[in-house]
Write an enzyme that holds these catalytic residues in place. Structure first.
Site, PDB file in Angstrom:
ATOM      1  CD  GLU A   1      20.087   5.694   2.274  1.00  0.00           C
ATOM      2  OE1 GLU A   1      19.205   6.154   3.084  1.00  0.00           O
ATOM      3  OE2 GLU A   1      21.136   6.506   2.007  1.00  0.00           O
TER       4      GLU A   1
ATOM      5  CG  ASP B   1       9.866  17.085   2.907  1.00  0.00           C
ATOM      6  OD1 ASP B   1      10.712  17.329   2.209  1.00  0.00           O
ATOM      7  OD2 ASP B   1       9.837  15.879   3.469  1.00  0.00           O
TER       8      ASP B   1
ATOM      9  N   GLY C   1      11.153  20.316  12.150  1.00  0.00           N
ATOM     10  CA  GLY C   1      11.999  19.511  11.595  1.00  0.00           C
ATOM     11  C   GLY C   1      13.308  20.433  10.923  1.00  0.00           C
ATOM     12  CG  PHE C   2      16.146  18.791   8.064  1.00  0.00           C
ATOM     13  CD1 PHE C   2      17.693  18.944   8.248  1.00  0.00           C
ATOM     14  CD2 PHE C   2      15.496  17.615   7.979  1.00  0.00           C
ATOM     15  CE1 PHE C   2      18.168  17.767   8.261  1.00  0.00           C
ATOM     16  CE2 PHE C   2      16.274  16.333   8.154  1.00  0.00           C
ATOM     17  CZ  PHE C   2      17.646  16.353   8.109  1.00  0.00           C
TER      18      PHE C   2
ATOM     19  N   GLY D   1       5.953  23.117  12.925  1.00  0.00           N
ATOM     20  CA  GLY D   1       6.898  22.185  12.448  1.00  0.00           C
ATOM     21  C   GLY D   1       8.307  22.286  13.019  1.00  0.00           C
TER      22      GLY D   1
HETATM   23  C1  LIG Z   1      13.279   7.799   5.148  1.00  0.00           C
HETATM   24  C2  LIG Z   1      14.026   9.259   4.869  1.00  0.00           C
HETATM   25  C3  LIG Z   1      15.105   9.175   4.329  1.00  0.00           C
HETATM   26  C4  LIG Z   1      15.616  10.436   3.851  1.00  0.00           C
HETATM   27  N1  LIG Z   1      17.009  10.698   3.405  1.00  0.00           N
HETATM   28  C5  LIG Z   1      17.408  11.913   3.122  1.00  0.00           C
HETATM   29  C6  LIG Z   1      18.925  12.008   2.847  1.00  0.00           C
HETATM   30  O1  LIG Z   1      19.568  11.032   2.936  1.00  0.00           O
HETATM   31  N2  LIG Z   1      19.095  13.295   2.376  1.00  0.00           N
HETATM   32  C7  LIG Z   1      18.278  14.303   2.336  1.00  0.00           C
HETATM   33  O2  LIG Z   1      18.838  15.400   1.975  1.00  0.00           O
HETATM   34  N3  LIG Z   1      17.006  14.227   2.598  1.00  0.00           N
HETATM   35  C8  LIG Z   1      16.455  13.056   2.966  1.00  0.00           C
HETATM   36  N4  LIG Z   1      15.316  12.855   3.338  1.00  0.00           N
HETATM   37  C9  LIG Z   1      14.521  13.746   3.050  1.00  0.00           C
HETATM   38  C10 LIG Z   1      14.250  14.816   4.315  1.00  0.00           C
HETATM   39  O3  LIG Z   1      14.452  14.112   5.482  1.00  0.00           O
HETATM   40  C11 LIG Z   1      13.122  15.771   4.106  1.00  0.00           C
HETATM   41  O4  LIG Z   1      13.290  16.626   3.111  1.00  0.00           O
HETATM   42  C12 LIG Z   1      13.211  17.099   5.288  1.00  0.00           C
HETATM   43  O5  LIG Z   1      12.906  16.138   6.719  1.00  0.00           O
HETATM   44  C13 LIG Z   1      12.027  17.855   5.316  1.00  0.00           C
HETATM   45  O6  LIG Z   1      12.232  18.792   6.205  1.00  0.00           O
HETATM   46  P1  LIG Z   1      10.793  19.414   6.850  1.00  0.00           P
HETATM   47  O7  LIG Z   1      11.366  20.427   7.968  1.00  0.00           O
HETATM   48  O8  LIG Z   1      10.153  20.089   5.712  1.00  0.00           O
HETATM   49  O9  LIG Z   1      10.002  18.330   7.547  1.00  0.00           O
HETATM   50  P2  LIG Z   1      10.390  17.273   8.659  1.00  0.00           P
HETATM   51  O10 LIG Z   1      11.756  17.096   8.903  1.00  0.00           O
HETATM   52  O11 LIG Z   1       9.465  16.182   8.204  1.00  0.00           O
HETATM   53  O12 LIG Z   1       9.699  17.913   9.881  1.00  0.00           O
HETATM   54  C14 LIG Z   1       8.288  18.192   9.986  1.00  0.00           C
HETATM   55  C15 LIG Z   1       7.907  18.532  11.505  1.00  0.00           C
HETATM   56  O13 LIG Z   1       6.427  18.882  11.553  1.00  0.00           O
HETATM   57  C16 LIG Z   1       6.139  18.082  12.587  1.00  0.00           C
HETATM   58  N5  LIG Z   1       4.531  17.943  12.458  1.00  0.00           N
HETATM   59  C17 LIG Z   1       3.969  17.439  11.464  1.00  0.00           C
HETATM   60  N6  LIG Z   1       2.672  17.627  11.280  1.00  0.00           N
HETATM   61  C18 LIG Z   1       2.498  18.351  12.343  1.00  0.00           C
HETATM   62  C19 LIG Z   1       1.238  18.865  12.911  1.00  0.00           C
HETATM   63  N7  LIG Z   1       0.040  18.575  12.343  1.00  0.00           N
HETATM   64  N8  LIG Z   1       1.312  19.416  14.208  1.00  0.00           N
HETATM   65  C20 LIG Z   1       2.444  19.719  14.600  1.00  0.00           C
HETATM   66  N9  LIG Z   1       3.756  19.122  14.168  1.00  0.00           N
HETATM   67  C21 LIG Z   1       3.577  18.704  13.230  1.00  0.00           C
HETATM   68  C22 LIG Z   1       6.655  16.789  12.573  1.00  0.00           C
HETATM   69  O14 LIG Z   1       6.724  16.372  13.824  1.00  0.00           O
HETATM   70  C23 LIG Z   1       8.050  17.294  12.348  1.00  0.00           C
HETATM   71  O15 LIG Z   1       9.026  17.398  13.383  1.00  0.00           O
HETATM   72  C24 LIG Z   1      14.760  11.612   3.992  1.00  0.00           C
HETATM   73  C25 LIG Z   1      13.402  11.408   4.233  1.00  0.00           C
HETATM   74  C26 LIG Z   1      12.884  10.332   4.827  1.00  0.00           C
HETATM   75  C27 LIG Z   1      11.551  10.100   4.966  1.00  0.00           C
END
Ligand SMILES: Cc1cc2nc3c(=O)[nH]c(=O)nc-3n(C[C@H](O)[C@H](O)[C@H](O)COP(=O)(O)OP(=O)(O)OC[C@H]3O[C@@H](n4cnc5c(N)ncnc54)[C@H](O)[C@@H]3O)c2cc1C
Length: 429
Positions: A174, A304, A17-18, A15
């Site tokens: 939003e 997440d 993401g953040f 993953g």
């Molecule tokens: C519409 C929306 C608005 C938001 N607004 C805010 C805000 O204003 N402020 C705030 O603090 N938070 C906000 N959030 C929450 C925040 O974006 C998430 O908490 C954050 O992105 C989580 O980070 P993460 O790295 O856990 O997951 P993610 O950022 O979702 O990254 C997960 C990564 O894993 C990859 N992935 C997933 N499954 C697989 C797989 N099977 N194989 C390979 N790769 C995979 C995805 O492609 C992605 O790149 C918002 C969320 C959403 C959906």
């Protein structure tokens, strides 16, 4: 020596993401070999997805190629692969086409997905907003219903200009606010919009307030702004079914519509269930305070996909800031593991929360003491903070340019229908 041990260590991060990016960057900077696997070749900035859906910004402003992000981090290798199974004992992740990535450590950071809470029809007919593809599909659908209404005003009686947003948390508010702006300021400039005054936006939530996690004052302010912008609040109501041509509310009322935005909650990525790790709330992977998964040495879960205990023992919110800080904290703990030092507990530095409601209107609660800002000052702060958080100088400049242009000219350059499948509507259905 520690430095040699670090360069001999391999970490698989699932993953980008953040959480995954923050973790991989810190490890890479300290000479650890990281394989970062993502199903996309970009990292997306979810907080601005609703702006892509409403054509305020374009895709390259909120998605950055992972290879560009890691071009200066030699020990980090990016792999494009859709992971379908993880093995927390073998520290491996296997892609749908059978490629396995194995490391000394496994970091699960695959995020979440929309939670439809078993609402009939929602997964088929509603538009979730969790990934870039979702935002582009929604953009096409929103523009398609408008075009349909302009082409054939009789379709307005079939709900062509009714927009239903499910969930009055930050994403729902939003989105509803941005739609209201679009209908009021942008669309009338694009077409001589006979009938646009009949457009209605419904914001539905079982809670009695909008923006639940914010203060009572923010609830009142957001409600007043949304109502002033003609958003119809359906609070205390649940969506009990989504059909092709309408939503059904829990009190039996129906709203004819072809545009349902699902901002009703999220659950963990399906990888959490496939891992065999006993699930926590929302199907998320429970982690210890040091972000490790109990019973699986060398495995971390972040962001997440994880249920991370806060200081009060309750799970931390699924926020970008939590994921980002957890990514860094996990990387530091992996370095401690490698060096033979004790791991530290993850302590989240709460910088506050904010939500945009629309032009000149936002709410912000700054810092752990939650200093409140409302209105234009919060609006400007929101823009500044989000521009700053975007990855890459060019993306920041472009986003600021788009916002400035939108504010002054009331036009949206990326308002195009480019997902014919999402735009296609059978009006006889
Ligand atoms: C519409 C929306 C608005 C938001 N607004 C805010 C805000 O204003 N402020 C705030 O603090 N938070 C906000 N959030 C929450 C925040 O974006 C998430 O908490 C954050 O992105 C989580 O980070 P993460 O790295 O856990 O997951 P993610 O950022 O979702 O990254 C997960 C990564 O894993 C990859 N992935 C997933 N499954 C697989 C797989 N099977 N194989 C390979 N790769 C995979 C995805 O492609 C992605 O790149 C918002 C969320 C959403 C959906």
């Amino acid at each position: 020596m520690a430095a040699t041990a670090r360069s001999d260590t391999t970490v698989v991060v699932v993953g980008g993401g953040f959480a995954g990016v923050a973790c991989a960057k810190h490890l890479g900077r300290h000479g650890v070999n990281v394989t970062l696997v993502d199903r996309h070749d970009y990292s997306q900035f979810q907080p601005l997805l609703y702006q892509v859906a409403t054509a305020q910004v374009d895709t390259t402003e909120i998605a950055r190629p992972l290879r560009a992000m890691f071009s200066r981090h030699k020990p980090v290798t990016v792999k494009l692969a859709d992971i379908s199974a993880v093995d927390p004992v073998a520290h491996s992740a296997t892609s749908a086409d059978g490629v396995t990535f194995t490391g000394d450590y496994l970091v699960l950071a695959a995020g979440g997905r929309a939670n439809f809470f078993h609402t009939p029809g929602a997964d088929t007919h509603a538009f979730p907003l969790y990934a870039l593809d979702d935002a582009l599909r929604l953009r096409s659908r929103l523009l398609a219903v408008l075009e349909a209404a302009f082409r054939n005003p009789k379709l307005i009686d079939q709900g062509a200009l009714n927009f239903v947003v499910v969930g009055a948390g930050a994403t729902g508010v939003e989105t509803a606010g941005a739609l209201a702006d679009q209908l009021e300021r942008v669309i009338p400039r694009r077409v001589s919009a006979m009938g646009i005054s009949k457009a209605q936006i419904f914001l539905v939530d079982p809670s009695p307030v909008v923006l639940g996690p914010f203060s009572d004052r923010a609830h009142e302010y957001a409600k007043e702004v949304l109502e002033r912008r003609h958003v119809q609040l359906e609070l205390g109501a649940k969506v009990s079914e989504v059909k092709a041509d309408r939503v059904v509310l829990s009190d039996g009322r129906e709203i004819l519509t072809r545009a349902v935005v699902w901002a009703g909650g999220i659950q963990a990525s399906p990888l959490a269930a496939s891992s065999g790790i006993p699930p926590g709330p929302g199907g998320r992977i429970p982690v210890d305070p040091d972000l490790t998964v109990a019973g699986f040495p060398g495995v971390y879960a972040l962001g997440d996909i994880a249920s991370t205990p806060g200081p009060d023992g309750r799970p931390m919110p699924q926020l970008g800031s939590v994921a980002l800080q957890a990514g860094l904290a996990a990387a530091k703990n992996i370095l401690a593991d490698i060096d033979g030092r004790a791991r530290s507990e993850f302590r989240y530095k709460d910088k506050g929360i904010m939500a945009m409601i629309g032009r000149n209107a936002a709410v912000a609660e700054v810092g752990p003491k939650r200093r409140e800002l409302h209105g234009r000052l919060a609006f400007v702060s929101w823009l500044g903070v989000h521009a700053w958080l975007l990855s890459g100088f060019r993306a920041r400049i472009r986003a600021l340019g788009s916002w400035g242009w939108d504010y002054v000219a009331n036009t949206r350059a990326s308002a195009i229908i480019d997902r014919p499948d999402a735009a296609a509507i059978d009006w006889d259905e």
